[in-house]
Write an enzyme that holds these catalytic residues in place. Structure first.
Site, short mmCIF file in Angstrom:
data_model
loop_
_atom_site.label_atom_id
_atom_site.label_comp_id
_atom_site.label_asym_id
_atom_site.label_seq_id
_atom_site.Cartn_x
_atom_site.Cartn_y
_atom_site.Cartn_z
N GLU A 116 -6.74 4.78 7.82
CA GLU A 116 -6.58 6.22 7.52
C GLU A 116 -7.84 6.78 6.88
OE1 GLU A 116 -2.84 5.76 5.42
OE2 GLU A 116 -1.95 5.16 7.33
N SER B 192 3.47 -2.30 10.24
CA SER B 192 4.94 -2.38 10.42
C SER B 192 5.53 -3.74 10.05
CB SER B 192 5.32 -1.97 11.84
OG SER B 192 4.96 -0.62 12.08
N GLY C 89 2.57 2.15 10.64
CA GLY C 89 3.52 3.24 10.48
C GLY C 89 4.25 3.62 11.76
N HIS D 143 -9.44 1.27 4.95
CA HIS D 143 -8.14 1.42 5.61
C HIS D 143 -8.33 2.37 6.80
CE1 HIS D 143 -4.06 2.68 6.43
NE2 HIS D 143 -3.68 1.57 5.84
N LYS E 278 0.16 4.33 -0.30
CA LYS E 278 -0.44 5.55 0.26
C LYS E 278 -0.18 6.72 -0.71
CE LYS E 278 -0.02 3.39 4.71
NZ LYS E 278 0.00 3.48 6.14
N GLU F 136 -5.39 -4.92 10.52
CA GLU F 136 -4.33 -3.94 10.71
C GLU F 136 -4.58 -3.18 12.02
OE1 GLU F 136 -2.29 -2.64 6.85
OE2 GLU F 136 -4.16 -1.54 6.93
N ASN G 177 0.87 -1.17 0.00
CA ASN G 177 0.00 0.00 0.00
C ASN G 177 0.91 1.22 0.00
OD1 ASN G 177 -1.76 2.09 0.55
ND2 ASN G 177 -2.21 1.44 2.66
P1 PGA Z 1 2.96 0.17 7.54
O1 PGA Z 1 1.51 0.46 6.91
O2 PGA Z 1 3.46 -1.13 6.93
O3 PGA Z 1 3.79 1.35 7.10
O4 PGA Z 1 2.80 0.08 9.01
C1 PGA Z 1 0.59 -0.58 6.72
C2 PGA Z 1 -0.70 -0.05 6.15
O5 PGA Z 1 -1.12 1.07 6.50
O6 PGA Z 1 -1.35 -0.73 5.32
#
Ligand code: PGA
Length: 235
Positions: A91, A197, A165, A89, A9, A159, A7
């Site tokens: 976010e 992560s 992140g 997601h 982003k 997640e 992903n």
């Molecule tokens: P990350 O993000 O691997 O940077 O923690 C995962 C995601 O948001 O899908």
């Protein structure tokens, strides 16, 4: 089948994308399909460069067309050759306030349009510390997937928000517990990816858990070297 999904982003320039696809190596003999979700603006570019990686999107509107300035139509994504879309997601849920009903509409419509859907769920740290993890997952699944039956085209991603992140990964035991709960609650052995992560140095341990069917990876999917290492580690 298992999946390693990047992903991206709101990241990657055209030049970075060209380097990524030039340098990424996916092992020929692998149980994992490699998928990447770039910004929707870059779907066509990625499609033209990707050989053994399927391209998708990070979000779409709940309708195919209309007066919705600035939105991305699932039909347009499908026309561009997108294979899948992420829905829900954290976010999107937290920053853009996308609620259960809207996510349910988006999921139903994306599936109807012929896109595969990766439906994302996960608890915040506060919810985990308050002992509410399973309640939160249950609500997100029950309301977000209400009346959805197209399980051939639906993937769940667990997640935990506190792991996205942050560099803090759920332990394999924590992830396995949540994945097993999701499958039990849905009463099916559906595909459940872990995200939060995931990195080349922890991917093998996480992917060896019996209920984990792949990864959804943000930061470590941006560079060819890291994404290749993720795909190689669990080949
Ligand atoms: P990350 O993000 O691997 O940077 O923690 C995962 C995601 O948001 O899908």
């Amino acid at each position: 089948m298992k999946y390693m999904v990047g992903n991206w982003k709101m990241n990657q320039t055209k030049a970075e994308i060209e380097i990524f696809f030039k340098e990424t190596k996916i092992p020929a003999q692998t149980k994992y399909e490699a998928w990447i979700a770039p910004q929707a603006l870059h779907v066509t570019l990625c499609q033209s460069l990707a050989k053994d990686i399927k391209i998708g999107a990070q979000n779409c509107h709940e309708k195919d067309s209309g007066a919705f300035t600035g939105e991305n139509s699932p039909q347009a994504l499908k026309d561009l050759g997108a294979h899948f879309v992420l829905i829900g997601h954290s976010e999107r849920r937290a920053i853009y306030k996308e609620g259960h009903e809207l996510l349910n509409q988006k999921t139903a419509h994306a599936l109807k349009t012929g896109l595969k859907v990766i439906f994302c769920v996960g608890e915040t740290l506060e919810e985990r510390n308050g002992g509410k993890t399973f309640d939160v997952l249950k609500t997100q699944l029950d309301l977000g997937l209400k009346n959805i039956t197209d399980w051939n085209n639906l993937i769940i991603a667990y997640e935990p928000v506190w792991a996205i992140g942050t560099g803090v990964t759920a332990s394999p035991a924590q992830a396995e517990e949540a994945h097993a709960f999701i499958k039990k609650h849905l009463q099916r052995n559906c595909v459940v990816l872990y995200g939060g992560s995931v990195k080349p140095d922890n991917v093998k341990e996480l992917m060896s858990c019996p209920s984990i069917d792949g990864g959804l990876v943000g930061g470590a999917s941006l560079k060819a070297q890291d994404f290749s290492a993720l795909c190689a580690a669990c080949a």
